[in-house]
Motif scaffolding. Structure first.
Motif: not given
Length: 297
Positions: A8-19, A59-67, A106-109, A208-211
């Motif tokens: 969540g603290t990465g480039l995509i994660g930060r923008s997702l959190c703001q969104h 939880l409604d969703a898990v978003i796994n962007l770590a790496g 329900p969902v893991l992205i 990601i929001d769409f999915l």
């Protein structure tokens, strides 16, 4: 929704959190630096261990962007271990933790990359295509997706997000290229004929929001813009957006000598289409490379 993110603290994660914060979602981020999470991730709550997440909260969703970044340094033995642990081992732990919930999540992205396809050469590819020439990057993505797919038997919809290099003014591939190109030191890589998928950060966040919201979307999804270009064309358009020439190509042998096997990330490519996203009705805000680069000056 109540959403847990890794990375969540990465480039995509930060923008997702703001969104998502503007939509009123409750956000949690599993991070090695949980105290930094609220400041970086739009007041999301940080946890240092998965066990710190309150067991009574569904939880409604898990978003796994770590790496760990795959292109920051050559693929030495120790670096390969870091890349493997930060993706495969972490995802295995995450899915095992998800399986302990009394109610299925329900969902893991889960993150992956277009590198799953290896070097595809001139072969036109979509999500139904087999991989091309394999390499360490493709093996890494394949194992990463395999671990995420283990969540399916527990009643979780699993989306495998094969992301292209992300264009953003604040990080990612463009941040590395802007300085040499601004100085007129940019140029094509090798012969410049390799296909080069890409995606604008805005589209990465909205897809990601769409999915998340479209329950009929599962399995592999290519997160890349429909305007597919070769490296030579990408180079030309980037230089033009910066009002600079692109006259200093890097020969393939120099890249192979300097980067070893990792040079495949620059000299290989994928002639890739986001077929499943388009079929599902996703509308790209930045489908054209020249227009996308103009927004990132």
């Amino acid at each position: 929704m109540r959403i847990l993110l890794t990375g969540g603290t990465g480039l995509i994660g930060r923008s997702l959190c703001q969104h998502w914060a503007t939509q009123g979602h409750e956000l949690w981020v599993w991070s090695r630096r949980p105290l930094d999470v609220p400041g970086l991730c739009a007041d999301a709550r940080g946890i240092a261990r998965l066990e710190d997440f309150p067991a009574e909260l569904p939880l409604d969703a898990v978003i796994n962007l770590a790496g760990a970044p795959i292109a920051d340094r050559p693929w030495t033995t120790s670096r390969r271990q870091v890349l493997w642990q930060s993706r495969i081992d972490l995802t295995r732990r995450l899915v095992a933790w998800m399986a302990q919930h009394s109610t299925p999540i329900p969902v893991l992205i889960s993150g992956s990359a277009v590198g799953w396809y290896g070097d595809g050469g001139e072969q036109a590819m979509n999500e139904a295509s087999p991989p091309g020439q394999p390499n360490f990057g493709s093996a890494l993505c394949s194992a990463w997706e395999h671990e995420a797919a283990r969540a399916r038997p527990h009643g979780t919809r699993v989306v495998l997000l094969r992301t292209a290099p992300v264009l953003s003014p604040d990080g990612g591939m463009l941040a590395r290229l802007r300085l040499p190109f601004s100085l007129g030191l940019g140029g094509r890589l090798g012969n410049g004929q390799q296909w080069m998928p890409w995606i604008h950060l805005d589209d990465q966040v909205t897809l990601i929001d769409f999915l998340l919201k479209h329950a009929d979307c599962d399995g592999p999804i290519n997160a890349c813009a429909p305007d597919l270009v070769r490296n030579a064309e990408f180079t030309r358009l980037l230089a033009r957006s910066l009002h600079r020439p692109a006259l200093l190509p890097l020969p393939a042998w120099v890249l192979r000598l300097a980067l070893g096997e990792m040079s495949v990330l620059l000299l290989g490519g994928q002639r890739l289409a986001p077929t499943r996203l388009l079929s599902a009705g996703f509308a790209f805000r930045h489908p054209d490379l020249a227009q996308a680069l103009a927004t990132l000056r």
